[in-house]
Design a protein around this motif. Structure first.
Motif, PDB file in Angstrom:
ATOM      1  N   TRP A  54      96.710 -65.764  44.520  1.00  0.00           N
ATOM      2  CA  TRP A  54      95.671 -64.724  44.515  1.00  0.00           C
ATOM      3  C   TRP A  54      95.575 -64.073  43.141  1.00  0.00           C
ATOM      4  O   TRP A  54      96.578 -64.004  42.411  1.00  0.00           O
ATOM      5  N   LYS A  55      94.375 -63.561  42.858  1.00  0.00           N
ATOM      6  CA  LYS A  55      94.111 -62.937  41.552  1.00  0.00           C
ATOM      7  C   LYS A  55      93.658 -61.489  41.732  1.00  0.00           C
ATOM      8  O   LYS A  55      92.777 -61.216  42.552  1.00  0.00           O
ATOM      9  N   LYS A  56      94.228 -60.629  40.919  1.00  0.00           N
ATOM     10  CA  LYS A  56      93.790 -59.230  40.873  1.00  0.00           C
ATOM     11  C   LYS A  56      93.323 -58.939  39.452  1.00  0.00           C
ATOM     12  O   LYS A  56      94.110 -59.080  38.506  1.00  0.00           O
ATOM     13  N   GLU A  57      92.059 -58.544  39.331  1.00  0.00           N
ATOM     14  CA  GLU A  57      91.541 -58.254  38.005  1.00  0.00           C
ATOM     15  C   GLU A  57      91.778 -56.793  37.638  1.00  0.00           C
ATOM     16  O   GLU A  57      91.611 -55.896  38.477  1.00  0.00           O
ATOM     17  N   PHE A  58      92.143 -56.574  36.387  1.00  0.00           N
ATOM     18  CA  PHE A  58      92.313 -55.232  35.822  1.00  0.00           C
ATOM     19  C   PHE A  58      91.169 -55.023  34.838  1.00  0.00           C
ATOM     20  O   PHE A  58      91.007 -55.823  33.904  1.00  0.00           O
ATOM     21  N   TYR A  59      90.387 -53.970  35.041  1.00  0.00           N
ATOM     22  CA  TYR A  59      89.200 -53.749  34.224  1.00  0.00           C
ATOM     23  C   TYR A  59      89.444 -52.663  33.160  1.00  0.00           C
ATOM     24  O   TYR A  59      90.346 -51.821  33.304  1.00  0.00           O
ATOM     25  N   SER A  60      88.564 -52.688  32.153  1.00  0.00           N
ATOM     26  CA  SER A  60      88.715 -51.748  31.036  1.00  0.00           C
ATOM     27  C   SER A  60      88.510 -50.299  31.476  1.00  0.00           C
ATOM     28  O   SER A  60      88.981 -49.374  30.807  1.00  0.00           O
ATOM     29  N   ASP A  61      87.805 -50.084  32.617  1.00  0.00           N
ATOM     30  CA  ASP A  61      87.589 -48.704  33.085  1.00  0.00           C
ATOM     31  C   ASP A  61      88.745 -48.192  33.953  1.00  0.00           C
ATOM     32  O   ASP A  61      88.665 -47.106  34.525  1.00  0.00           O
ATOM     33  N   GLY A  62      89.801 -48.996  34.070  1.00  0.00           N
ATOM     34  CA  GLY A  62      90.975 -48.559  34.828  1.00  0.00           C
ATOM     35  C   GLY A  62      90.991 -49.021  36.273  1.00  0.00           C
ATOM     36  O   GLY A  62      92.012 -48.900  36.953  1.00  0.00           O
ATOM     37  N   GLU A  63      89.873 -49.561  36.751  1.00  0.00           N
ATOM     38  CA  GLU A  63      89.842 -50.033  38.139  1.00  0.00           C
ATOM     39  C   GLU A  63      90.499 -51.408  38.255  1.00  0.00           C
ATOM     40  O   GLU A  63      90.654 -52.126  37.254  1.00  0.00           O
ATOM     41  N   THR A  64      90.856 -51.756  39.482  1.00  0.00           N
ATOM     42  CA  THR A  64      91.405 -53.087  39.760  1.00  0.00           C
ATOM     43  C   THR A  64      90.738 -53.627  41.023  1.00  0.00           C
ATOM     44  O   THR A  64      90.232 -52.852  41.850  1.00  0.00           O
ATOM     45  N   GLU A  65      90.748 -54.944  41.150  1.00  0.00           N
ATOM     46  CA  GLU A  65      90.159 -55.547  42.355  1.00  0.00           C
ATOM     47  C   GLU A  65      90.776 -56.913  42.634  1.00  0.00           C
ATOM     48  O   GLU A  65      90.878 -57.749  41.722  1.00  0.00           O
TER      49      GLU A  65
END
Lengths: 146, 94
Positions: free
Chosen positions: A125-136
């Motif tokens: 599984w993959k969890k993305e970390f975004y530049s705005d601090g959110e994750t998904e």
């Protein structure tokens, strides 16, 4: 001589390991696929991807996929699959697939089959970390339950 | 009155279920012996609702597979003894 290597590890993938494993002087074709973390996904700026896996089951799935590839494209194939777990920065290699074969058709076809089946069947599984601090956690393919 | 025997389940969480972990440990709970995997998933949803009042991942449980340490179990498989299980949400490796 060992013909198959399937590993899921925290350690960084060294491409030379894939080159060395998937080489054979009796073969005329080697294909290498490297999947890496990209900086954008669906319009969002990605700074890292976390990979999670049920490692024993995932390695078993990789071995099953390789067995299928060998049954489709020949017992001569040498195949190496390395997959990362843990948090990877943009540009890092997440998966490496090396296929060595007497001829190019089989190497290309087996390589493409393996990456597509990994995406469908390996419990990773993959969890993305975004530049705005959110994750998904990314949506994926449901495993067969029959 | 007869009582239905219970078995102990330790459920290992992955992917989007990791948020329900406490310090990386599996969720432990009891279920009736001979419960099917299909019913186990409903019991799991109940258990997570008890533990997390804002739980809304019923559909994710429905879309997920249950495995033991060696294979994915079918929905019709019956749990006959205490065991470690894994819940595997839809996958997206590569």
């Amino acid at each position: 001589m060992k013909k198959v290597l399937c590993e899921i590890r925290h350690e960084r993938i060294d491409p030379s390991r894939v080159f060395e494993f998937a080489s054979d002087f009796s073969h005329g074709a080697q294909t290498f696929f490297f999947g890496s973390v990209r900086a954008k996904n669906q319009g969002r700026e990605v700074i890292a991807v976390g990979y999670d896996a049920a490692i024993p089951l995932a390695e078993k799935a990789l071995e099953e996929i390789v067995t299928e590839a060998i049954s489709k494209w020949g017992v001569e194939l040498k195949i190496c699959i390395l997959h990362r777990v843990g948090k990877l920065s943009v540009g890092e290699i997440s998966v490496a697939i090396g296929v060595s074969s007497p001829h190019r058709d089989e190497a290309y076809l087996a390589s493409r089959y393996i990456i597509e089946q990994i995406k469908l069947r390996a419990p990773i599984w993959k969890k993305e970390f975004y530049s705005d601090g959110e994750t998904e956690w990314l949506k994926g393919h449901a495993l067969c339950q029959h | 009155m007869t009582t239905v025997p219970v078995i102990d389940i330790k459920l290992n969480l992955f992917g989007a279920f990791r948020k329900y972990e406490s310090k990386g440990t599996p969720i432990s709970f009891q279920v009736h012996e001979s419960m099917s995997v299909k019913m186990f998933k409903k019991r799991l949803a109940d258990r997570l609702r008890e533990l997390f009042p804002d739980f809304t991942d019923e559909q994710l449980i429905e879309d997920s597979a249950i495995a033991d340490e060696t294979r994915v179990l079918s929905q019709d498989h019956f749990l006959t003894g205490s065991c470690n299980l894994l819940i595997l949400p839809p996958v997206c490796g590569g």
